[in-house]
Enzyme design. Structure first.
Site, PDB file in Angstrom:
ATOM      1  N   TYR A  55     -13.055 -19.928  23.218  1.00  0.00           N
ATOM      2  CA  TYR A  55     -12.430 -19.075  24.157  1.00  0.00           C
ATOM      3  C   TYR A  55     -13.903 -18.722  24.911  1.00  0.00           C
ATOM      4  CZ  TYR A  55      -8.107 -18.093  21.968  1.00  0.00           C
ATOM      5  OH  TYR A  55      -6.798 -18.397  21.312  1.00  0.00           O
ATOM      6  N   GLY A 209       1.656 -12.533  29.919  1.00  0.00           N
ATOM      7  CA  GLY A 209       1.862 -11.412  30.852  1.00  0.00           C
ATOM      8  C   GLY A 209       2.911 -11.333  31.628  1.00  0.00           C
ATOM      9  N   GLY A 214       4.888  -6.005  37.445  1.00  0.00           N
ATOM     10  CA  GLY A 214       3.893  -5.821  37.996  1.00  0.00           C
ATOM     11  C   GLY A 214       2.498  -7.141  37.797  1.00  0.00           C
TER      12      GLY A 214
HETATM   13  N1  LIG Z   1      -3.430 -20.182  18.838  1.00  0.00           N
HETATM   14  C1  LIG Z   1      -3.244 -20.452  20.290  1.00  0.00           C
HETATM   15  O1  LIG Z   1      -3.239 -21.810  20.564  1.00  0.00           O
HETATM   16  C2  LIG Z   1      -3.496 -19.482  21.317  1.00  0.00           C
HETATM   17  C3  LIG Z   1      -3.028 -19.747  22.463  1.00  0.00           C
HETATM   18  C4  LIG Z   1      -3.018 -18.535  23.333  1.00  0.00           C
HETATM   19  C5  LIG Z   1      -3.310 -17.412  23.078  1.00  0.00           C
HETATM   20  N2  LIG Z   1      -3.876 -17.164  21.749  1.00  0.00           N
HETATM   21  C6  LIG Z   1      -4.251 -15.810  21.211  1.00  0.00           C
HETATM   22  O2  LIG Z   1      -3.044 -14.937  21.602  1.00  0.00           O
HETATM   23  C7  LIG Z   1      -3.434 -13.571  22.228  1.00  0.00           C
HETATM   24  C8  LIG Z   1      -2.313 -13.192  23.083  1.00  0.00           C
HETATM   25  O3  LIG Z   1      -2.030 -14.077  23.760  1.00  0.00           O
HETATM   26  P1  LIG Z   1      -2.126 -14.010  25.491  1.00  0.00           P
HETATM   27  O4  LIG Z   1      -3.334 -13.218  25.921  1.00  0.00           O
HETATM   28  O5  LIG Z   1      -2.131 -15.661  25.874  1.00  0.00           O
HETATM   29  O6  LIG Z   1      -0.770 -13.517  26.180  1.00  0.00           O
HETATM   30  P2  LIG Z   1       0.000 -12.208  25.868  1.00  0.00           P
HETATM   31  O7  LIG Z   1      -0.500 -11.393  24.983  1.00  0.00           O
HETATM   32  O8  LIG Z   1       1.604 -12.654  25.861  1.00  0.00           O
HETATM   33  O9  LIG Z   1      -0.157 -11.525  27.380  1.00  0.00           O
HETATM   34  C9  LIG Z   1      -1.374 -11.165  27.883  1.00  0.00           C
HETATM   35  C10 LIG Z   1      -1.145 -10.888  29.358  1.00  0.00           C
HETATM   36  O10 LIG Z   1      -0.575  -9.704  29.329  1.00  0.00           O
HETATM   37  C11 LIG Z   1      -1.203  -8.478  29.950  1.00  0.00           C
HETATM   38  N3  LIG Z   1      -0.770  -7.455  29.308  1.00  0.00           N
HETATM   39  C12 LIG Z   1      -1.165  -7.020  28.253  1.00  0.00           C
HETATM   40  N4  LIG Z   1      -0.559  -5.851  27.887  1.00  0.00           N
HETATM   41  C13 LIG Z   1       0.093  -5.457  28.798  1.00  0.00           C
HETATM   42  C14 LIG Z   1       0.979  -4.328  29.159  1.00  0.00           C
HETATM   43  N5  LIG Z   1       1.047  -3.588  28.093  1.00  0.00           N
HETATM   44  N6  LIG Z   1       1.622  -4.258  30.377  1.00  0.00           N
HETATM   45  C15 LIG Z   1       1.035  -5.160  31.189  1.00  0.00           C
HETATM   46  N7  LIG Z   1       0.451  -6.482  30.974  1.00  0.00           N
HETATM   47  C16 LIG Z   1       0.187  -6.440  29.844  1.00  0.00           C
HETATM   48  C17 LIG Z   1      -2.654  -8.948  30.058  1.00  0.00           C
HETATM   49  O11 LIG Z   1      -3.205  -8.558  31.037  1.00  0.00           O
HETATM   50  P3  LIG Z   1      -4.557  -7.268  30.776  1.00  0.00           P
HETATM   51  O12 LIG Z   1      -5.685  -8.003  30.093  1.00  0.00           O
HETATM   52  O13 LIG Z   1      -4.886  -7.017  32.412  1.00  0.00           O
HETATM   53  O14 LIG Z   1      -4.016  -6.193  30.258  1.00  0.00           O
HETATM   54  C18 LIG Z   1      -2.476 -10.532  30.031  1.00  0.00           C
HETATM   55  O15 LIG Z   1      -2.605 -11.209  31.358  1.00  0.00           O
HETATM   56  C19 LIG Z   1      -4.669 -14.376  22.917  1.00  0.00           C
HETATM   57  O16 LIG Z   1      -5.688 -13.337  23.430  1.00  0.00           O
HETATM   58  C20 LIG Z   1      -5.425 -15.149  21.936  1.00  0.00           C
HETATM   59  O17 LIG Z   1      -6.203 -14.558  21.116  1.00  0.00           O
HETATM   60  C21 LIG Z   1      -3.690 -18.151  20.739  1.00  0.00           C
END
Ligand SMILES: NC(=O)c1ccc[n+]([C@@H]2O[C@H](COP(=O)([O-])OP(=O)(O)OC[C@H]3O[C@@H](n4cnc5c(N)ncnc54)[C@H](OP(=O)(O)O)[C@@H]3O)[C@@H](O)[C@H]2O)c1
Length: 325
Positions: A55, A209, A214
């Site tokens: 990352y 997200g 929004g």
């Molecule tokens: N193992 C893998 O291959 C893999 C792949 C992808 C991700 N991951 C891990 O999983 C974690 C989570 O996944 P992700 O970040 O991809 O997706 P996610 O958690 O599904 O969504 C993150 C997105 O949602 C927004 N968000 C978060 N809380 C919110 C809320 N309450 N209201 C509105 N928008 C919200 C965030 O924006 P803001 O930042 O603006 O809040 C961001 O754009 C990552 O951070 C990473 O550590 C692992």
């Protein structure tokens, strides 16, 4: 914040904090805001932080190292990181490495960036199909004995790989994408993890997200390259989210909270790691742990987000090939 247990004995907060977006993928980043968000998480019971060496090419681990160094509280912290995806200059140049030599060099670099003596949980980020899983996990098992890691995890692994890996060393957690619109793991993986006593850590539980209100892209946003976020697929999928929002509004909660509550209700061995850079969103996500859903409400959401209703694959073809299916 309640706690849950991954595997036989890794106790973590009921939700973790996904830190990836603080360094890459989802638009502009702000280091101080990210550090404030991490501190807020720790002060409010979210003490399970998720990162990976790739990352931001090491930036995310360094950021967490800085946040821990400047943290004034006394709360416990559980850090999970990952190795195995090697970034290239562009996406066509990246590759997977699960060789024993790579595992050994990767853990030392991660510990240095995080400024830690050991990692609580170390995941294989993607399975290297050219290296027997027994060799990769065998080397990680040596790292456990040497005190460099406490627990072993594996991401996006197939049933067969999980079973083989678990024979070499008990696997504490499997991390794969799981949310209302990504339910591939439901049929076979989740029941098998229950049977084997392995925890499950859903990544992207908010559909990157999309399962919120929004939602919009910033410049340089990786979601532009994901089929589900493109053209007609996006329009179709948005209709489902609009219905999700209607249900959430009727319950007087936010769309993101309903999406997260659905994941949390699926099983006690599940610990989602919603990613956010912002304290305001983290607050919503923490509150989601108190949302109660009954079986009819869960079934209604299951039906609404039937896999057939979702248009587009989770990743473009070149990244789908990395998944161990
Ligand atoms: N193992 C893998 O291959 C893999 C792949 C992808 C991700 N991951 C891990 O999983 C974690 C989570 O996944 P992700 O970040 O991809 O997706 P996610 O958690 O599904 O969504 C993150 C997105 O949602 C927004 N968000 C978060 N809380 C919110 C809320 N309450 N209201 C509105 N928008 C919200 C965030 O924006 P803001 O930042 O603006 O809040 C961001 O754009 C990552 O951070 C990473 O550590 C692992």
């Amino acid at each position: 914040m309640r706690k849950r247990v991954l595997g036989s004995n890794l106790e973590v907060s009921e939700i973790g904090l996904g830190c990836m977006g603080m360094s890459q993928s989802y638009g502009a980043t702000d280091e101080q805001e990210a550090i404030n968000t991490i501190h807020y998480a720790l002060d409010n019971g979210v003490y399970f932080l998720d990162t990976a060496d790739m990352y931001g090419n090491g930036h995310n681990e360094e950021l967490i190292g800085k946040a821990l160094a400047s943290y004034k509280g006394t709360e416990e912290v559980i850090i999970a990181s990952k190795f195995g995806i090697v970034n290239g200059d562009d996406i066509t140049k990246r590759y997977i490495d699960g060789s024993p030599e790579y595992v050994r060099s990767a853990i030392d670099k991660s510990l240095k960036r995080l400024n830690l003596e050991y990692l609580d949980l170390y995941y294989i980020h993607r399975v290297d199909k050219t290296v027997p899983i027994e060799e990769t996990v065998g080397t990680m098992s040596d790292l456990v004995r040497e005190g460099k890691i406490r627990h072993i995890g594996i991401c996006e692994a197939s049933l067969e790989t999980i079973e083989r890996a678990n024979k070499v060393h008990p696997i504490t957690a499997v991390q794969s994408e799981y949310s209302l619109w990504s339910r591939d793991v439901e049929a076979a993986i989740l029941p098998k993890l229950q049977e084997l006593g392995i925890g499950f850590v859903p990544y992207s539980p908010l559909g990157r997200g999309f399962l919120t209100t929004g939602f919009q892209f910033e410049e340089q946003d990786m979601r532009r390259f994901l089929p589900r976020f493109q053209d007609q697929n996006l329009l179709n999928n948005q209709k489902l989210v609009n219905q999700l929002t209607k249900i959430a509004e009727a319950m007087n909660i936010k769309t993101a909270q309903l999406a997260l509550a659905w994941v949390l209700h699926k099983s006690e061995n599940i610990v989602p790691i919603p990613g956010t850079k912002k304290i305001s969103h983290l607050t919503d996500n923490i509150e989601a742990t108190d949302v109660l859903l009954n079986t009819e409400q869960i079934s209604e959401l299951d039906r609404l987000f039937d896999s057939a209703a979702i248009q587009g694959t989770r990743y473009p073809g070149i990244l789908m090939e990395e998944i161990d299916a």
